[in-house]
Design a protein around this motif. Structure first.
Motif, mmCIF file in Angstrom:
data_model
loop_
_atom_site.group_PDB
_atom_site.id
_atom_site.type_symbol
_atom_site.label_atom_id
_atom_site.label_comp_id
_atom_site.label_asym_id
_atom_site.label_seq_id
_atom_site.Cartn_x
_atom_site.Cartn_y
_atom_site.Cartn_z
ATOM 1 N N GLU A 1 9.953 16.621 -0.724
ATOM 2 C CA GLU A 1 9.544 15.294 -0.262
ATOM 3 C C GLU A 1 9.366 14.339 -1.434
ATOM 4 O OE1 GLU A 1 6.003 13.309 2.510
ATOM 5 O OE2 GLU A 1 5.876 15.376 1.795
ATOM 6 N N ASP A 2 8.687 14.818 -2.493
ATOM 7 C CA ASP A 2 8.449 13.957 -3.649
ATOM 8 C C ASP A 2 9.748 13.637 -4.382
ATOM 9 O OD1 ASP A 2 5.779 13.998 -3.042
ATOM 10 O OD2 ASP A 2 5.245 15.513 -4.537
ATOM 11 N N LEU A 3 10.622 14.617 -4.508
ATOM 12 C CA LEU A 3 11.901 14.378 -5.177
ATOM 13 C C LEU A 3 12.755 13.394 -4.387
ATOM 14 C CD1 LEU A 3 12.761 18.014 -6.351
ATOM 15 C CD2 LEU A 3 12.052 16.085 -7.787
ATOM 16 N N ASN A 4 12.742 13.498 -3.070
ATOM 17 C CA ASN A 4 13.481 12.538 -2.247
ATOM 18 C C ASN A 4 12.911 11.131 -2.394
ATOM 19 O OD1 ASN A 4 15.256 14.466 -1.254
ATOM 20 N ND2 ASN A 4 14.045 14.890 0.574
ATOM 21 N N ALA A 5 11.584 11.038 -2.522
ATOM 22 C CA ALA A 5 10.970 9.729 -2.739
ATOM 23 C C ALA A 5 11.418 9.136 -4.068
ATOM 24 C CB ALA A 5 9.448 9.850 -2.686
ATOM 25 N N ASN A 6 11.534 9.968 -5.097
ATOM 26 C CA ASN A 6 12.031 9.481 -6.384
ATOM 27 C C ASN A 6 13.476 9.000 -6.274
ATOM 28 O OD1 ASN A 6 9.658 9.939 -7.764
ATOM 29 N ND2 ASN A 6 10.281 11.924 -8.592
ATOM 30 N N LYS A 7 14.290 9.729 -5.500
ATOM 31 C CA LYS A 7 15.683 9.313 -5.333
ATOM 32 C C LYS A 7 15.771 7.968 -4.628
ATOM 33 C CE LYS A 7 17.589 14.013 -5.242
ATOM 34 N NZ LYS A 7 18.291 15.042 -4.428
ATOM 35 N N VAL B 1 14.809 6.696 -9.368
ATOM 36 C CA VAL B 1 14.261 7.217 -10.617
ATOM 37 C C VAL B 1 14.306 8.739 -10.582
ATOM 38 C CG1 VAL B 1 12.745 5.215 -10.915
ATOM 39 C CG2 VAL B 1 11.874 7.261 -9.747
ATOM 40 N N ILE B 2 14.063 9.333 -11.748
ATOM 41 C CA ILE B 2 13.968 10.775 -11.879
ATOM 42 C C ILE B 2 12.843 11.085 -12.856
ATOM 43 C CG2 ILE B 2 15.769 10.800 -13.656
ATOM 44 C CD1 ILE B 2 16.517 13.617 -12.652
ATOM 45 N N ASN B 3 12.007 12.042 -12.500
ATOM 46 C CA ASN B 3 10.885 12.424 -13.363
ATOM 47 C C ASN B 3 11.314 13.574 -14.259
ATOM 48 O OD1 ASN B 3 7.865 14.251 -13.097
ATOM 49 N ND2 ASN B 3 8.116 12.432 -14.329
ATOM 50 N N ALA C 1 0.828 -1.208 0.000
ATOM 51 C CA ALA C 1 0.000 0.000 0.000
ATOM 52 C C ALA C 1 0.857 1.252 0.000
ATOM 53 C CB ALA C 1 -0.936 -0.001 1.211
ATOM 54 N N VAL C 2 1.925 1.216 0.797
ATOM 55 C CA VAL C 2 2.812 2.364 0.844
ATOM 56 C C VAL C 2 3.499 2.559 -0.497
ATOM 57 C CG1 VAL C 2 4.878 3.321 1.928
ATOM 58 C CG2 VAL C 2 3.142 2.176 3.310
ATOM 59 N N THR C 3 3.930 1.454 -1.146
ATOM 60 C CA THR C 3 4.601 1.534 -2.432
ATOM 61 C C THR C 3 3.688 2.125 -3.487
ATOM 62 O OG1 THR C 3 5.961 -0.380 -1.892
ATOM 63 C CG2 THR C 3 5.766 0.206 -4.219
ATOM 64 N N ILE C 4 2.416 1.694 -3.503
ATOM 65 C CA ILE C 4 1.477 2.198 -4.482
ATOM 66 C C ILE C 4 1.274 3.688 -4.303
ATOM 67 C CG2 ILE C 4 -0.935 2.133 -5.213
ATOM 68 C CD1 ILE C 4 -0.918 -0.851 -4.628
ATOM 69 N N SER C 5 1.082 4.110 -3.047
ATOM 70 C CA SER C 5 0.803 5.523 -2.806
ATOM 71 C C SER C 5 1.984 6.405 -3.153
ATOM 72 C CB SER C 5 0.426 5.735 -1.330
ATOM 73 O OG SER C 5 1.518 5.456 -0.490
ATOM 74 N N SER C 6 3.209 5.872 -3.078
ATOM 75 C CA SER C 6 4.373 6.696 -3.339
ATOM 76 C C SER C 6 4.841 6.596 -4.776
ATOM 77 C CB SER C 6 5.531 6.274 -2.415
ATOM 78 O OG SER C 6 5.894 4.941 -2.648
ATOM 79 N N SER C 7 4.266 5.681 -5.577
ATOM 80 C CA SER C 7 4.743 5.513 -6.932
ATOM 81 C C SER C 7 3.816 6.107 -7.974
ATOM 82 C CB SER C 7 4.935 4.024 -7.233
ATOM 83 O OG SER C 7 3.705 3.356 -7.181
ATOM 84 N N ALA D 1 12.171 23.455 -13.163
ATOM 85 C CA ALA D 1 12.937 23.291 -11.926
ATOM 86 C C ALA D 1 12.668 21.932 -11.295
ATOM 87 C CB ALA D 1 12.589 24.420 -10.945
ATOM 88 N N TRP D 2 11.409 21.475 -11.346
ATOM 89 C CA TRP D 2 11.083 20.138 -10.838
ATOM 90 C C TRP D 2 11.858 19.078 -11.606
ATOM 91 C CZ3 TRP D 2 8.496 16.994 -7.480
ATOM 92 C CH2 TRP D 2 8.190 15.706 -7.924
ATOM 93 N N SER D 3 11.851 19.179 -12.928
ATOM 94 C CA SER D 3 12.532 18.179 -13.757
ATOM 95 C C SER D 3 14.031 18.158 -13.488
ATOM 96 C CB SER D 3 12.253 18.480 -15.233
ATOM 97 O OG SER D 3 12.820 17.497 -16.076
ATOM 98 N N ASN D 4 14.603 19.333 -13.211
ATOM 99 C CA ASN D 4 16.039 19.425 -12.918
ATOM 100 C C ASN D 4 16.363 19.160 -11.447
ATOM 101 O OD1 ASN D 4 16.535 20.121 -15.599
ATOM 102 N ND2 ASN D 4 16.401 22.320 -15.188
#
Length: 322
Positions: free
Chosen positions: A234-240, A244-246, A25-31, A211-214
């Motif tokens: 927070e979201d960028l740290n979750a991607n790290k 991955v990188i968005n 559940a946590v993985t789904i919510s963060s992905s 700026a988000w993309s970079n």
């Protein structure tokens, strides 16, 4: 009566289900989040739905992350700190549940741990207490999940005797996709949104996405409120953490119009519906392989709220998906 052996088997099964389901559940919510996701504050209107517009005829989703308390008038700026606003995680409850599972429930699967030694009355009493603790944790988790996903909107009705506001017909702006008009409402004084303001909104749309993309947190601090920057961080740290990188590119405003604009004291607010094209993809940092999205252009409609304080420029204050 159910034998202790059978009871142990049932509880083992429940432990395995919980151990698998909760991390999933946590993985789904963060992905599911790719582009900058919903969150922020709209002053005293944080928990009120923005009016629909031709650009965004569907209702905007509630702000699932905000520091504003219901019924309170929140300031536009808030202390930054990505680790404080735990959107995808379970917070204290998640730590309790995870620690309980890791230390107790999973340990029993290996011949000991939580339910070993049911040889006497005291052990059986201990078993009952432990089952009760499991039940309590599950109830807390379910209650937390319901609160988290409950609709946050408190639709405000017009004051008694107040005439409804007439529709503001948008006038096309050849320089951008925006329509022009006065704000839909105000607290202290009317607020007129001028052509230069629309130009600023369009510029912020592109600069925030770039700026988000970079992953440029410093640049985001110049474009958005500290509260919004904390969510971006927070979201960028979750991607790290996911490796991955968005990447968002080719952002182009296709259509935009004003939902409402108002003033609270000396602070200006404007909520704008935006339909824009972009390329949105998430790639693995190590290989560059696309794991979400694609190179194909797509269209997105969001509702963005901007805030302007005396002596400052417009900043992004909230994003709501539609």
């Amino acid at each position: 009566m159910i034998s202790s052996q059978r009871l142990r088997s049932v509880i083992k099964i429940l432990a395995v289900v919980m151990a698998v389901a909760m991390p999933l559940a946590v993985t789904i919510s963060s992905s599911v989040d790719a582009r900058p996701s919903s969150g922020g504050s709209r002053g005293s209107r944080t928990f009120s739905a923005p009016p629909s517009t031709p650009t965004a005829p569907n209702a905007a989703q509630p702000l699932n992350r905000t520091i504003t308390q219901p019924g309170a008038k929140a300031p536009a700026a808030a202390p930054a700190g990505g680790g404080f606003f735990n959107r995808p995680g379970m917070g204290m409850l998640g730590g309790l549940a995870a620690g309980f599972l890791g230390a107790g429930l999973l340990g029993m699967l290996f011949g000991g741990g939580l339910f070993s030694g049911l040889g006497g009355l005291s052990s059986i009493i201990g078993l009952i207490l432990q089952i009760g603790l499991i039940y309590l944790v599950v109830r807390l988790a379910m209650s937390w999940w319901k609160r988290r996903n409950a609709p946050a909107y408190a639709h405000a009705s017009a004051a008694p005797g107040q005439a409804p506001q007439p529709d503001q017909g948008p006038m096309a702006n050849a320089r951008s996709g925006f329509g022009f008009g006065l704000g839909g409402g105000s607290n202290d004084a009317p607020l007129e949104i001028k052509p230069d303001d629309y130009d600023a909104f369009e510029r912020l749309l592109g600069e925030v996405q770039t700026a988000w993309s970079n992953e440029d947190i410093g640049k985001l601090h110049t474009l958005a409120t500290p509260e919004m920057v904390s969510y971006f961080t927070e979201d960028l740290n979750a991607n790290k953490e996911r490796g991955v990188i968005n990447k968002v590119s080719d952002v182009k405003l296709l259509q935009g119009d004003l939902a409402e604009a108002w003033r609270e004291g000396t602070t200006d607010y404007a909520t704008v519906a935006l339909r824009y094209g972009l390329i949105d993809k998430t790639i693995e940092r190590a290989t560059g392989k696309i794991v979400e999205g694609s190179d194909a252009p797509q269209e997105v409609t969001d509702v963005w709220t901007f805030v302007r304080r005396p002596g400052s420029q417009w900043e992004l204050s909230a994003i709501q998906a539609t």
